[in-house]
Scaffold this active site. Structure first.
Site, PDB file in Angstrom:
ATOM      1  N   HIS A  45       0.830  -1.516   0.092  1.00 23.92           N
ATOM      2  CA  HIS A  45       0.263  -0.651   0.099  1.00 23.92           C
ATOM      3  C   HIS A  45       0.937   1.344   0.107  1.00 23.92           C
ATOM      4  O   HIS A  45       1.018   2.272   0.651  1.00 23.92           O
ATOM      5  CB  HIS A  45      -1.460   0.129   1.099  1.00 23.92           C
ATOM      6  CG  HIS A  45      -1.426  -1.183   1.404  1.00 23.92           C
ATOM      7  ND1 HIS A  45      -1.653  -2.137   0.938  1.00 23.92           N
ATOM      8  CD2 HIS A  45      -2.994  -1.552   0.843  1.00 23.92           C
ATOM      9  CE1 HIS A  45      -2.557  -3.196   1.237  1.00 23.92           C
ATOM     10  NE2 HIS A  45      -3.455  -2.279   1.462  1.00 23.92           N
ATOM     11  N   HIS A  68      -2.091  -1.111   7.847  1.00 22.96           N
ATOM     12  CA  HIS A  68      -1.797  -1.424   5.464  1.00 22.96           C
ATOM     13  C   HIS A  68      -0.873  -0.574   5.373  1.00 22.96           C
ATOM     14  O   HIS A  68       0.035  -0.553   4.917  1.00 22.96           O
ATOM     15  CB  HIS A  68      -2.848  -1.585   4.756  1.00 22.96           C
ATOM     16  CG  HIS A  68      -3.445  -0.199   5.066  1.00 22.96           C
ATOM     17  ND1 HIS A  68      -4.936   0.183   5.742  1.00 22.96           N
ATOM     18  CD2 HIS A  68      -3.839   0.748   4.265  1.00 22.96           C
ATOM     19  CE1 HIS A  68      -5.347   1.088   5.890  1.00 22.96           C
ATOM     20  NE2 HIS A  68      -4.586   1.540   4.758  1.00 22.96           N
ATOM     21  N   ASP A 128      -8.279   7.313   7.441  1.00 24.51           N
ATOM     22  CA  ASP A 128      -9.758   7.727   7.865  1.00 24.51           C
ATOM     23  C   ASP A 128     -10.847   7.221   7.587  1.00 24.51           C
ATOM     24  O   ASP A 128     -12.357   6.974   8.189  1.00 24.51           O
ATOM     25  CB  ASP A 128      -9.876   9.100   6.967  1.00 24.51           C
ATOM     26  CG  ASP A 128      -9.461   8.995   5.681  1.00 24.51           C
ATOM     27  OD1 ASP A 128      -9.174   8.280   5.002  1.00 24.51           O
ATOM     28  OD2 ASP A 128      -9.592   9.810   4.534  1.00 24.51           O
ATOM     29  N   ASN A 187      -6.802  11.180   4.845  1.00 26.34           N
ATOM     30  CA  ASN A 187      -6.530  11.284   3.200  1.00 26.34           C
ATOM     31  C   ASN A 187      -7.613  11.478   1.745  1.00 26.34           C
ATOM     32  O   ASN A 187      -7.249  10.937   0.617  1.00 26.34           O
ATOM     33  CB  ASN A 187      -4.856  10.254   2.583  1.00 26.34           C
ATOM     34  CG  ASN A 187      -5.245   8.924   2.774  1.00 26.34           C
ATOM     35  OD1 ASN A 187      -6.854   8.403   2.121  1.00 26.34           O
ATOM     36  ND2 ASN A 187      -5.005   8.261   3.349  1.00 26.34           N
ATOM     37  N   LEU A 237      -9.460   9.323   1.311  1.00 25.71           N
ATOM     38  CA  LEU A 237      -9.507   8.015  -0.116  1.00 25.71           C
ATOM     39  C   LEU A 237     -10.227   6.822   0.806  1.00 25.71           C
ATOM     40  O   LEU A 237      -9.079   6.033   0.732  1.00 25.71           O
ATOM     41  CB  LEU A 237      -8.890   7.472  -1.253  1.00 25.71           C
ATOM     42  CG  LEU A 237      -9.243   8.567  -2.273  1.00 25.71           C
ATOM     43  CD1 LEU A 237      -7.866   9.144  -3.080  1.00 25.71           C
ATOM     44  CD2 LEU A 237     -10.212   9.193  -3.362  1.00 25.71           C
ATOM     45  N   ARG A 264     -19.108 -18.111  39.427  1.00 25.16           N
ATOM     46  CA  ARG A 264     -18.984 -16.805  38.557  1.00 25.16           C
ATOM     47  C   ARG A 264     -18.319 -16.292  40.211  1.00 25.16           C
ATOM     48  O   ARG A 264     -17.716 -15.924  40.358  1.00 25.16           O
ATOM     49  CB  ARG A 264     -19.516 -16.377  38.131  1.00 25.16           C
ATOM     50  CG  ARG A 264     -21.166 -16.471  38.787  1.00 25.16           C
ATOM     51  CD  ARG A 264     -21.887 -15.554  38.256  1.00 25.16           C
ATOM     52  NE  ARG A 264     -24.271 -15.503  39.357  1.00 25.16           N
ATOM     53  CZ  ARG A 264     -24.912 -14.671  39.654  1.00 25.16           C
ATOM     54  NH1 ARG A 264     -23.933 -13.640  38.688  1.00 25.16           N
ATOM     55  NH2 ARG A 264     -25.439 -14.994  40.223  1.00 25.16           N
ATOM     56  N   GLU A 294     -17.628  -3.992  25.124  1.00 24.88           N
ATOM     57  CA  GLU A 294     -16.629  -5.232  25.085  1.00 24.88           C
ATOM     58  C   GLU A 294     -15.938  -5.456  23.540  1.00 24.88           C
ATOM     59  O   GLU A 294     -14.578  -5.866  24.943  1.00 24.88           O
ATOM     60  CB  GLU A 294     -18.035  -6.380  24.913  1.00 24.88           C
ATOM     61  CG  GLU A 294     -18.313  -7.015  25.798  1.00 24.88           C
ATOM     62  CD  GLU A 294     -20.451  -6.001  26.056  1.00 24.88           C
ATOM     63  OE1 GLU A 294     -20.993  -5.782  26.311  1.00 24.88           O
ATOM     64  OE2 GLU A 294     -20.045  -5.557  24.923  1.00 24.88           O
ATOM     65  N   GLN A 330     -28.957 -13.751  26.977  1.00 22.41           N
ATOM     66  CA  GLN A 330     -27.922 -13.444  27.408  1.00 22.41           C
ATOM     67  C   GLN A 330     -27.379 -14.888  28.165  1.00 22.41           C
ATOM     68  O   GLN A 330     -26.133 -15.281  28.192  1.00 22.41           O
ATOM     69  CB  GLN A 330     -28.846 -13.253  29.205  1.00 22.41           C
ATOM     70  CG  GLN A 330     -29.910 -12.219  29.214  1.00 22.41           C
ATOM     71  CD  GLN A 330     -28.908 -11.182  28.586  1.00 22.41           C
ATOM     72  OE1 GLN A 330     -28.231  -9.661  29.026  1.00 22.41           O
ATOM     73  NE2 GLN A 330     -29.688 -10.870  27.744  1.00 22.41           N
TER      74      GLN A 330
END
Length: 627
Positions: free
Chosen positions: A37, A77, A155, A185, A187, A318, A366, A428
Site C-alpha cells: 500500500h 496496511h 480515515d 487522506n 480515499l 462465577r 466489550e 444472555q
C-alpha cells in the site's frame, strides 16, 4: 510537556527530507514485493517523520524499553512506512526493506509482534486506538511514568464503532498522555471515505467525545510539530488533512490506487522526482526517554493461601472467580481487572472492592474492553483479567482473534454460560463461547466445575502464555474437590470410578453435577458410570479419556450446556477419532433456547440427569443387544 518552541529552519528541512526518504523507501519496498500500500504510506510520510524524529522519545536499539514512548499503527496496511522509519532510525538494515512480505522476512504485510518495535498486531481496522488506550491507561495510572502513546489511524477505519468506543474511554478517563492522529487522506479502498476532507466534522466528533482536537495540514512538518507540542488535560486528536499517494505524480489523490504497488518503471521515475526534493542526506536522531517506568515482575505468581472451601458447600463458579481474583490481587500488584458493567454479575466487583485502583470499568463496550486489556498487557506491564457474560465476548471475536496474533497474554472470564442461567433467555446465554475460544490459536480454555477448580484456574491462567478463557456458571453447585487438590492444564479429573463402569460420561460445570446425580440414581439399577471432569477443554486430556473409554467398552457420552457445534462433544470426538471401538454420543443444546427455570431448561434441552440416565441406559442396552 514544555511550551512549544518552533524548530529552526534546518530541523524543519531535515524533517521534510526525512518524510521524502520514507516515501522512497515505502515505494521501493512495495514495488520489490509486488504488493502493498504505497499510497497509504505516502499520505502519512510527514506525520511519521515528525513523530519519530522530533516528537517521540525512545531508544532506537531497545524498541521495547518500558520507558519508551509507544506507537500503534492502527492503519496497519501502511506497514512499509513503519518499517522505513525503523530503517531510517538505524534499527533495521535498509536492504531488509526489499524483503517486505517475503516468507523468510520479519517484515510482514501488516505489523506483528515478531517485530521488536510492534506491540500489537494491526490490520483488522479500528482496533489500534483501543490498545493504545490500554497502554496510556497503564502509563498514567499503573506505571505513573512519563511515556506517551501515539496512535495513527486512517480515515476509512473511522467508520468502525470500536474506534468510538475507544474515543469515549479515553475521553472519560482523561488520558492526557494519549495522542490519536487521523490521517484524513480522503480515499478508502474502493471509494472515497464518507466525510472525505470535511475535517471540521471529525473535529466536532472528537470534541464531543472529550478530546482536544486540532486540524492541521498533514503535509506541513511545522504545523505537525506545533500540534504535537500542545499538551492539555485531556487526550489529543490531531486531524491531519492529507492526500493519498502524496508526492507520486499522476497518482496523488486519485481513486483506484489503494493497495497497488507502482510498476517498476513508474517507481523509478517517481523515486527520482521525490529524491530531487531532498536537500540534505543528514539523518535525525530521536530524543531519549526519561527512564521512569518502574521495573515490573509478573512471573510465577502464586496465590497467597490455598482455597478455603468445604466439600458439599454450594458455590457458583462465577462468584468463586471474583473471590479468586481478589485473592490473586494480593499476590502481585500488577494483577488488574476489567469489566463491561457486569461486575456485580461476574463478581469482579470483589476485586474492585479490595484493589480499587487496579480495576478498570470499561462500561458496555466489550470490543474496546478486550483491546484495552491487550494494551495494558503489552511489554509485560500487567496481568489483565477481563470479564463479562460469556455470550458478550462473541461481539469481540475479532479483537480476541487479533489479540492472539498480537501474542497477547490476556485472561478472559465469561460468566452466565448456557441455558442454566434460566429466566433471562437466549440473548444472555453463552452457547457458542467454547467453540469460539477453542478456535483461537494457542488459547487455553478452562471450564472449572466447582469453586476450588475455579480458584486454581485463575492462578494457572495468570501464569499461562496466550489467550486464556475461563467459563463460569450462574447456578450454585456443591464443592467437590478438597482444597489441596492439584490442577494442571490438559489434565482431567476422574471423579467417579469403579471396575464395573460401563459408560464414560464427560461433563463440565453444571452438567458434571448432573452426571454425578445421574450416577447415583443409576447405581440403584446396578449400572455404573465413570464420570470425568475435563477441567480444560483445550487442551483436552486425550490420554485419560481414552483410558476411560477402553475401560468402559469404548462407550463415551458427553453432556454440555453449549450448542453441539465446537463444544465439549466435538472436542472429545476430535481426541478419539480413529480409535477402534470407541463411540461418542453427544448431549448438547440443539436449538435456540427460551426463558424458563434452570432445571426446566436443562430438562427441555436434554442435558439434565434424566437425559444422561436415558443415554446411558440406551448405550448399555444397545451393547447388550449386540452381544
Amino acid at each position: 510537556m514544555e511550551d512549544y518552541h518552533k524548530p529552526d529552519q534546518q530541523t524543519l528541512q531535515a524533517l521534510k527530507d526525512t518524510a521524502n526518504r520514507l516515501r522512497i523507501s515505502s515505494i521501493k519496498a512495495t514495488t520489490a514485493a509486488g504488493s502493498g500500500h504505497p499510497t497509504s504510506c505516502c499520505s502519512a510520510a510527514e506525520i511519521m517523520s515528525v513523530l519519530f524524529f522530533h516528537t517521540m522519545r525512545y531508544k532506537v536499539q531497545d524498541p521495547r524499553n518500558a520507558s519508551n514512548d509507544r506507537f500503534v499503527l492502527s492503519k496497519g496496511h501502511a506497514a512499509p512506512i513503519l518499517y522505513s522509519v525503523w530503517a531510517e532510525a538505524g534499527f533495521l538494515q535498509e536492504g531488509e526493506l526489499l524483503n517486505l512480505r517475503k516468507i523468510d522476512s520479519v517484515l510482514e504485510g501488516h505489523p506483528v509482534p515478531r517485530q521488536a518495535f510492534t506491540d500489537v498486531a494491526t490490520g483488522s481496522l479500528g482496533q489500534g486506538l483501543g490498545a493504545a488506550c490500554g497502554m496510556a491507561y497503564t502509563g498514567k495510572f499503573f506505571d505513573r511514568a512519563s511515556y506517551r502513546v501515539y496512535c495513527l489511524l486512517g480515515d476509512g477505519e473511522l467508520s468502525e464503532g470500536s474506534v468510538w468506543e475507544a474515543m469515549a474511554f479515553a475521553g472519560f478517563y482523561k488520558l492526557d498522555n494519549l495522542v490519536a492522529i487521523f490521517d484524513v487522506n480522503r480515499l478508502g479502498q474502493s471509494d472515497p471515505a464518507p466525510l472525505q476532507h470535511h475535517v471540521e466534522i471529525y473535529q466536532k466528533r472528537c470534541e464531543a467525545f472529550g478530546w482536544h482536537a486540532i486540524i492541521v495540514d498533514g503535509h506541513s512538518v511545522e504545523e505537525l510539530c506545533k500540534a504535537f507540542g500542545q499538551a492539555k488535560h485531556q487526550p489529543t486528536a490531531i486531524i491531519a488533512k492529507t492526500y493519498k499517494g502524496k508526492g507520486i505524480s499522476g497518482v496523488e489523490d486519485k481513486e483506484s490506487w489503494h493497495g497497488k504497488p507502482l510498476p517498476k518503471n513508474m517507481a523509478e521515475q517517481v523515486i527520482q522526482e521525490i529524491d530531487d526534493r531532498i536537500q540534505n542526506k543528514k539523518k535525525l536522531s530521536p530524543a531519549l526517554p526519561e527512564e521512569d517506568a518502574p521495573i515490573v515482575n509478573i512471573r510465577n505468581i502464586k496465590m497467597p493461601s490455598p482455597p478455603t472451601y468445604k466439600v458439599g458447600e454450594k458455590w457458583a463458579t462465577r462468584k468463586a472467580y471474583g473471590v479468586a481474583l481478589a485473592k490473586l490481587g494480593h499476590a502481585n500488584d500488577r494483577v488488574i481487572a476489567l469489566d463491561g458493567d457486569t461486575k456485580n454479575s461476574t463478581f469482579s466487583e470483589l476485586f474492585k472492592k479490595e484493589h480499587p485502583s487496579r480495576y478498570i470499568e470499561c462500561y458496555i463496550a466489550e470490543q474496546n474492553m478486550v483491546s484495552v486489556a491487550v494494551g495494558c498487557a503489552t511489554r509485560d506491564r500487567t496481568i489483565a483479567f477481563a470479564s463479562t457474560f460469556a455470550t458478550f465476548f462473541t461481539r469481540a471475536f475479532d479483537q480476541i482473534r487479533m489479540a492472539a496474533i498480537s501474542e497477547s497474554n490476556i485472561n478472559l472470564c465469561g460468566s452466565h454460560c448456557g441455558v442454566s442461567i434460566g429466566e433471562d433467555g437466549p440473548s444472555q446465554m453463552g452457547l457458542e463461547d467454547l467453540c469460539m475460544f477453542r478456535a483461537i490459536p494457542n488459547s487455553t480454555v478452562f471450564y472449572p466445575s466447582d469453586a476450588v477448580a475455579t480458584e486454581r484456574a485463575v492462578e494457572i491462567a495468570a501464569n499461562t502464555k496466550g489467550i486464556c478463557f475461563i467459563r463460569t456458571s450462574r447456578p450454585e453447585n456443591p464443592v467437590i474437590y478438597n482444597n489441596n487438590e492439584d490442577f494442571h492444564i490438559g489434565q482431567a479429573k476422574v471423579i467417579l470410578k469403579s471396575k464395573d463402569d460401563q459408560v464414560t460420561v464427560i461433563g463440565a460445570g453444571v452438567t458434571l453435577h448432573e452426571a454425578l446425580a445421574a450416577a447415583e440414581q443409576l447405581r440403584k439399577e446396578k449400572i455404573f458410570i465413570r464420570v470425568i471432569d475435563p477441567f480444560t477443554i483445550k487442551p483436552l486430556d486425550k490420554k485419560t479419556i481414552l483410558e476411560s473409554a477402553r475401560a468402559t467398552k469404548g462407550r463415551i457420552i458427553t453432556v454440555e450446556d453449549h450448542y453441539h457445534e465446537g463444544g465439549i462433544g466435538e472436542a472429545v470426538c476430535a481426541a478419539v477419532v480413529g480409535e477402534p471401538g470407541v463411540t461418542v454420543s453427544r448431549l448438547a443444546v440443539s436449538q435456540v433456547p427460551r426463558s424458563g427455570k434452570s432445571a426446566e431448561l436443562l430438562r427441555m434441552f436434554g442435558i439434565d440427569k434424566d437425559a444422561i440416565m436415558q443415554a446411558v441406559r440406551a448405550a448399555v442396552s444397545k451393547s447388550r443387544n449386540a452381544e
